[in-house]
Design an enzyme around this catalytic site. Structure first.
Site, mmCIF file in Angstrom:
data_model
loop_
_atom_site.group_PDB
_atom_site.id
_atom_site.type_symbol
_atom_site.label_atom_id
_atom_site.label_comp_id
_atom_site.label_asym_id
_atom_site.label_seq_id
_atom_site.Cartn_x
_atom_site.Cartn_y
_atom_site.Cartn_z
ATOM 1 N N HIS A 149 -0.308 -8.883 8.446
ATOM 2 C CA HIS A 149 -1.145 -10.077 8.300
ATOM 3 C C HIS A 149 -0.332 -11.348 8.540
ATOM 4 O O HIS A 149 -0.791 -12.277 9.215
ATOM 5 C CB HIS A 149 -1.743 -10.133 6.889
ATOM 6 C CG HIS A 149 -2.703 -9.031 6.576
ATOM 7 N ND1 HIS A 149 -2.389 -8.009 5.706
ATOM 8 C CD2 HIS A 149 -3.963 -8.787 7.010
ATOM 9 C CE1 HIS A 149 -3.419 -7.196 5.603
ATOM 10 N NE2 HIS A 149 -4.385 -7.643 6.385
ATOM 11 N N HIS A 151 0.116 -7.947 3.953
ATOM 12 C CA HIS A 151 1.420 -7.368 4.249
ATOM 13 C C HIS A 151 1.992 -8.053 5.488
ATOM 14 O O HIS A 151 1.400 -9.017 6.014
ATOM 15 C CB HIS A 151 1.321 -5.855 4.439
ATOM 16 C CG HIS A 151 0.264 -5.424 5.420
ATOM 17 N ND1 HIS A 151 0.331 -5.691 6.773
ATOM 18 C CD2 HIS A 151 -0.897 -4.741 5.240
ATOM 19 C CE1 HIS A 151 -0.710 -5.191 7.380
ATOM 20 N NE2 HIS A 151 -1.483 -4.609 6.475
#
Length: 280
Positions: free
Chosen positions: A37, A34
């Site tokens: 990250h 997501h």
């Protein structure tokens, strides 16, 4: 972007970068990526010439009541996102490569005390699994710098500790938590929430902010504050695991003489375990 699944290719790729005198940054993940990250990847690109990301769902850090098979796999979307954020390589090893003799006989890395508190007390063996797989990935990738999100605050503390204790020549960088517009910390686990529970979940961050305000205003009865927040969450439908005001370095429960501080919180909402924190 190189997609690498074999150890020989990983080592050859990193060796080529090394011979060219390039600095290597590493972002370990379990996939289902997501924006949090991708923020790590963006920060890694500022710190190094090459960025490598690993995607490996680590069975060693799942407890006996936690269903490893339900962890979502989104490899193609993950790789598309990493390409868009200009990662240079992604390492996608198999469990057989990482644990060739199985988990029962795998050499393990233990981080006493800091790994036994908070989430470590609720999930016995979890940080043993985290420390073991991250140590192994560090040995395989041999990066100059590795980046981790501060949302997993205790995990970051565990990684900092064993990196220092084992004299690993790797700089550990913590990156601030990425949040949704309503304050909920981004997490792969958020996808398990129903729309109704997702609407309730931001109360965690609201309560962390309230705690921060109480502390900075001089309210020093930390245990009473913790109990009040736990009660508020319970009334809203959460099942609080812990609300702890801690010394930021040791992660021991803080008193009025401790400084600086961090608030750590874990609670279940429906079937989903959510964690968050806020530095004070």
């Amino acid at each position: 972007m190189h997609i690498i699944s074999e150890l020989s290719e990983l080592r050859a790729t990193v060796a080529t970068w090394r011979r060219a005198g390039l600095k290597v940054a590493f972002v370990p993940t379990m996939g289902n990526l997501h924006a949090g990250h991708f923020k790590l990847v963006d920060e890694a690109r500022k710190l190094a010439d090459k960025v490598i990301v690993s995607i490996f769902v680590n069975p060693m850090q799942f407890g006996p009541t936690e269903d490893l098979t339900k962890y979502p796999s989104t490899l193609q979307a993950d790789c598309d996102g990493l390409t868009a954020h200009q990662a240079d390589a992604v390492f996608t090893p198999s469990a057989e490569l990482m644990y060739p003799r199985g988990l029962e006989t795998q050499t393990a890395v233990e981080v006493p005390k800091v790994g036994d508190l908070h989430c470590g007390a609720s999930r016995p063996g979890h940080f043993r699994g985290v420390a073991t797989i991250v140590t192994k990935l560090f040995n395989l990738v041999q990066p100059d710098v590795a980046l981790f999100g501060k949302k997993d605050y205790q995990q970051l503390a565990v990684i900092r500790r064993f990196t220092e204790d084992l004299s690993l020549p790797i700089e550990i960088v913590g990156v601030d938590t990425e949040r949704a517009a309503d304050g909920l910390a981004l997490s792969s686990r958020n996808g398990y929430l129903t729309p109704e529970l997702r609407a309730t979940a931001p109360l965690i961050y609201q309560q962390l902010q309230w705690l921060q305000q109480q502390i900075t205003s001089g309210f020093a009865d930390f245990r009473a504050l913790e109990q009040q927040v736990a009660a508020t969450l319970q009334q809203a439908g959460f099942r609080p695991d812990y609300v702890h005001i801690c010394d930021r370095q040791s992660l021991d429960l803080a008193d009025s003489h401790s400084s600086p501080l961090v608030i750590l919180l874990a609670a279940n909402l429906g079937t989903t375990r959510l964690i968050d924190n806020l530095e004070v």
